[in-house]
Design a protein around this motif. Structure first.
Motif, PDB file in Angstrom:
ATOM      1  N   GLN A  72     -36.767   2.501  45.448  1.00 21.32           N
ATOM      2  CA  GLN A  72     -37.618   1.303  45.339  1.00 21.32           C
ATOM      3  C   GLN A  72     -37.739   1.010  43.856  1.00 21.32           C
ATOM      4  OE1 GLN A  72     -38.943   3.512  47.953  1.00 21.32           O
ATOM      5  NE2 GLN A  72     -37.836   2.376  49.138  1.00 21.32           N
ATOM      6  N   VAL A  73     -36.969   1.701  42.954  1.00 19.49           N
ATOM      7  CA  VAL A  73     -37.251   1.303  41.729  1.00 19.49           C
ATOM      8  C   VAL A  73     -36.346   0.043  41.172  1.00 19.49           C
ATOM      9  CG1 VAL A  73     -36.399   1.999  39.244  1.00 19.49           C
ATOM     10  CG2 VAL A  73     -37.448   3.707  40.940  1.00 19.49           C
ATOM     11  N   VAL A  74     -36.927  -0.839  40.377  1.00 25.14           N
ATOM     12  CA  VAL A  74     -36.349  -2.278  40.471  1.00 25.14           C
ATOM     13  C   VAL A  74     -35.764  -2.168  38.862  1.00 25.14           C
ATOM     14  CG1 VAL A  74     -37.167  -3.505  42.300  1.00 25.14           C
ATOM     15  CG2 VAL A  74     -38.606  -3.460  39.873  1.00 25.14           C
ATOM     16  N   LYS A  75     -36.562  -1.502  38.049  1.00 22.17           N
ATOM     17  CA  LYS A  75     -36.201  -1.722  36.556  1.00 22.17           C
ATOM     18  C   LYS A  75     -36.449  -0.439  35.910  1.00 22.17           C
ATOM     19  CE  LYS A  75     -35.865  -3.697  32.388  1.00 22.17           C
ATOM     20  NZ  LYS A  75     -35.529  -2.663  31.319  1.00 22.17           N
ATOM     21  N   THR A  76     -35.702   0.115  34.832  1.00 21.76           N
ATOM     22  CA  THR A  76     -35.981   1.406  34.362  1.00 21.76           C
ATOM     23  C   THR A  76     -35.784   1.080  32.708  1.00 21.76           C
ATOM     24  OG1 THR A  76     -33.772   2.109  34.230  1.00 21.76           O
ATOM     25  CG2 THR A  76     -35.167   2.768  36.102  1.00 21.76           C
ATOM     26  N   THR A  77     -36.339   1.703  31.868  1.00 19.61           N
ATOM     27  CA  THR A  77     -36.133   1.780  30.356  1.00 19.61           C
ATOM     28  C   THR A  77     -35.816   3.102  29.915  1.00 19.61           C
ATOM     29  OG1 THR A  77     -37.537  -0.292  30.039  1.00 19.61           O
ATOM     30  CG2 THR A  77     -36.769   0.800  28.160  1.00 19.61           C
ATOM     31  N   ILE A  78     -34.755   3.452  29.169  1.00 13.52           N
ATOM     32  CA  ILE A  78     -34.453   4.852  28.709  1.00 13.52           C
ATOM     33  C   ILE A  78     -34.673   4.504  27.269  1.00 13.52           C
ATOM     34  CG2 ILE A  78     -32.963   6.388  28.729  1.00 13.52           C
ATOM     35  CD1 ILE A  78     -31.594   5.423  30.923  1.00 13.52           C
ATOM     36  N   PHE A  79     -35.288   5.465  26.571  1.00 16.72           N
ATOM     37  CA  PHE A  79     -35.718   5.637  25.349  1.00 16.72           C
ATOM     38  C   PHE A  79     -34.975   6.908  24.907  1.00 16.72           C
ATOM     39  CE2 PHE A  79     -39.088   3.638  27.210  1.00 16.72           C
ATOM     40  CZ  PHE A  79     -39.051   2.527  26.392  1.00 16.72           C
ATOM     41  N   LEU A  80     -33.982   7.030  24.038  1.00 15.40           N
ATOM     42  CA  LEU A  80     -32.994   7.998  23.408  1.00 15.40           C
ATOM     43  C   LEU A  80     -33.413   8.234  21.868  1.00 15.40           C
ATOM     44  CD1 LEU A  80     -29.640   7.492  24.981  1.00 15.40           C
ATOM     45  CD2 LEU A  80     -31.303   9.148  25.814  1.00 15.40           C
ATOM     46  N   ALA A  81     -33.532   9.260  21.620  1.00 12.60           N
ATOM     47  CA  ALA A  81     -33.598   9.867  20.171  1.00 12.60           C
ATOM     48  C   ALA A  81     -32.318   9.790  19.192  1.00 12.60           C
ATOM     49  CB  ALA A  81     -34.389  11.208  19.907  1.00 12.60           C
ATOM     50  N   MET A  83     -28.252   7.855  20.348  1.00 17.54           N
ATOM     51  CA  MET A  83     -27.536   7.295  21.178  1.00 17.54           C
ATOM     52  C   MET A  83     -26.246   8.224  21.608  1.00 17.54           C
ATOM     53  SD  MET A  83     -28.035   4.629  22.962  1.00 17.54           S
ATOM     54  CE  MET A  83     -28.920   3.180  22.961  1.00 17.54           C
ATOM     55  N   GLY A  84     -25.849   9.186  20.633  1.00 16.15           N
ATOM     56  CA  GLY A  84     -24.964  10.197  21.013  1.00 16.15           C
ATOM     57  C   GLY A  84     -24.990  10.627  22.421  1.00 16.15           C
ATOM     58  N   ASP A  85     -26.338  10.819  22.693  1.00 15.96           N
ATOM     59  CA  ASP A  85     -26.719  11.489  24.112  1.00 15.96           C
ATOM     60  C   ASP A  85     -26.496  10.643  25.269  1.00 15.96           C
ATOM     61  OD1 ASP A  85     -27.350  13.844  23.064  1.00 15.96           O
ATOM     62  OD2 ASP A  85     -29.519  13.240  22.583  1.00 15.96           O
ATOM     63  N   PHE A  86     -26.108   9.306  25.060  1.00 12.36           N
ATOM     64  CA  PHE A  86     -25.978   8.413  26.127  1.00 12.36           C
ATOM     65  C   PHE A  86     -25.199   8.664  27.274  1.00 12.36           C
ATOM     66  CE2 PHE A  86     -24.104   4.701  28.273  1.00 12.36           C
ATOM     67  CZ  PHE A  86     -25.192   3.953  28.523  1.00 12.36           C
ATOM     68  N   ALA A  87     -23.965   9.074  27.042  1.00 12.38           N
ATOM     69  CA  ALA A  87     -23.189   9.607  28.190  1.00 12.38           C
ATOM     70  C   ALA A  87     -23.954  10.879  29.144  1.00 12.38           C
ATOM     71  CB  ALA A  87     -21.904  10.071  27.616  1.00 12.38           C
ATOM     72  N   VAL A  88     -24.318  11.739  28.599  1.00 15.27           N
ATOM     73  CA  VAL A  88     -25.192  12.779  29.243  1.00 15.27           C
ATOM     74  C   VAL A  88     -26.013  12.304  30.033  1.00 15.27           C
ATOM     75  CG1 VAL A  88     -26.159  14.981  29.096  1.00 15.27           C
ATOM     76  CG2 VAL A  88     -24.239  14.565  27.582  1.00 15.27           C
ATOM     77  N   VAL A  89     -26.979  11.413  29.603  1.00 15.93           N
ATOM     78  CA  VAL A  89     -28.102  10.947  30.217  1.00 15.93           C
ATOM     79  C   VAL A  89     -27.745   9.923  31.212  1.00 15.93           C
ATOM     80  CG1 VAL A  89     -30.200   9.400  29.870  1.00 15.93           C
ATOM     81  CG2 VAL A  89     -29.834  11.283  28.356  1.00 15.93           C
ATOM     82  N   THR A 106     -31.573   0.603  27.813  1.00 15.54           N
ATOM     83  CA  THR A 106     -31.435   1.912  27.095  1.00 15.54           C
ATOM     84  C   THR A 106     -31.702   1.477  25.419  1.00 15.54           C
ATOM     85  OG1 THR A 106     -30.075   2.684  28.634  1.00 15.54           O
ATOM     86  CG2 THR A 106     -30.144   3.885  26.718  1.00 15.54           C
ATOM     87  N   VAL A 107     -32.437   2.204  24.948  1.00 17.56           N
ATOM     88  CA  VAL A 107     -32.807   1.712  23.481  1.00 17.56           C
ATOM     89  C   VAL A 107     -32.870   3.060  22.661  1.00 17.56           C
ATOM     90  CG1 VAL A 107     -33.919  -0.528  23.816  1.00 17.56           C
ATOM     91  CG2 VAL A 107     -35.261   1.654  23.790  1.00 17.56           C
ATOM     92  N   ALA A 108     -32.510   3.025  21.306  1.00 24.15           N
ATOM     93  CA  ALA A 108     -32.619   4.187  20.484  1.00 24.15           C
ATOM     94  C   ALA A 108     -33.659   4.159  19.885  1.00 24.15           C
ATOM     95  CB  ALA A 108     -31.316   4.207  19.441  1.00 24.15           C
ATOM     96  N   VAL A 109     -34.498   5.017  19.610  1.00 23.28           N
ATOM     97  CA  VAL A 109     -35.509   5.113  18.949  1.00 23.28           C
ATOM     98  C   VAL A 109     -35.722   6.162  17.757  1.00 23.28           C
ATOM     99  CG1 VAL A 109     -37.128   4.498  21.165  1.00 23.28           C
ATOM    100  CG2 VAL A 109     -36.656   6.767  20.702  1.00 23.28           C
ATOM    101  N   LYS A 110     -36.832   6.211  16.936  1.00 27.27           N
ATOM    102  CA  LYS A 110     -36.728   7.059  15.747  1.00 27.27           C
ATOM    103  C   LYS A 110     -37.253   8.358  16.147  1.00 27.27           C
ATOM    104  CE  LYS A 110     -38.067   7.335  10.941  1.00 27.27           C
ATOM    105  NZ  LYS A 110     -38.952   6.868   9.891  1.00 27.27           N
ATOM    106  N   GLY A 111     -38.022   8.208  17.143  1.00 22.66           N
ATOM    107  CA  GLY A 111     -38.655   9.613  17.363  1.00 22.66           C
ATOM    108  C   GLY A 111     -39.572   9.406  19.021  1.00 22.66           C
TER     109      GLY A 111
END
Length: 126
Positions: A72-81, A83-89, A106-111
């Motif tokens: 039933q999920v229609v939208k997700t947002t992924i925050f990554l510390a 972006m080198g972890d993108f493939a694993v996530v 999917t967005v990269a964040v500082k922390g």
């Protein structure tokens, strides 16, 4: 508009002044989940793969408490510390959702809180 707070002890308790999820107008807005173990409240160890597995389990628990599932999920947002972890996530995320493919950013964040490597929030039909 009526809002219903959703809470479960099968996912970590909020670490701030917010709800695990809110149901409003047929939608479920789930707060971002980091890889906190719901029993200990501690961040899981083992790197981004272990964290992503725990995050997805936490999300599933919050959804279940609201009587809905990942389909039933229609939208997700992924925050990554990192972006080198993108493939694993992405691999673990994709496996968790199976054939269902919600809209996603999917967005990269500082922390992230508690030094987490990944945080994911979802919006679902409720």
């Amino acid at each position: 508009m009526t809002c219903e707070t959703i809470a479960t002890d099968k996912a970590p308790a909020a670490i701030g002044p917010y709800a695990q999820a809110i149901r409003a107008n047929g939608l479920l807005f789930c707060s971002g989940q980091i890889a906190l173990d719901p029993t200990t409240g501690e961040l899981v160890t083992g790197g981004v793969a272990a964290e992503t597995e725990r995050v997805m389990a936490n999300i599933a628990a919050v959804l279940a408490a609201a009587g809905v599932g990942l389909s039933q999920v229609v939208k997700t947002t992924i925050f990554l510390a990192d972006m080198g972890d993108f493939a694993v996530v992405n691999e673990i995320y994709g496996r968790s959702f199976g054939d269902h493919k919600p809209a996603r950013s999917t967005v990269a964040v500082k922390g992230l809180p508690r030094g987490a490597l990944v945080e994911i929030e979802v919006v679902a039909l409720a």
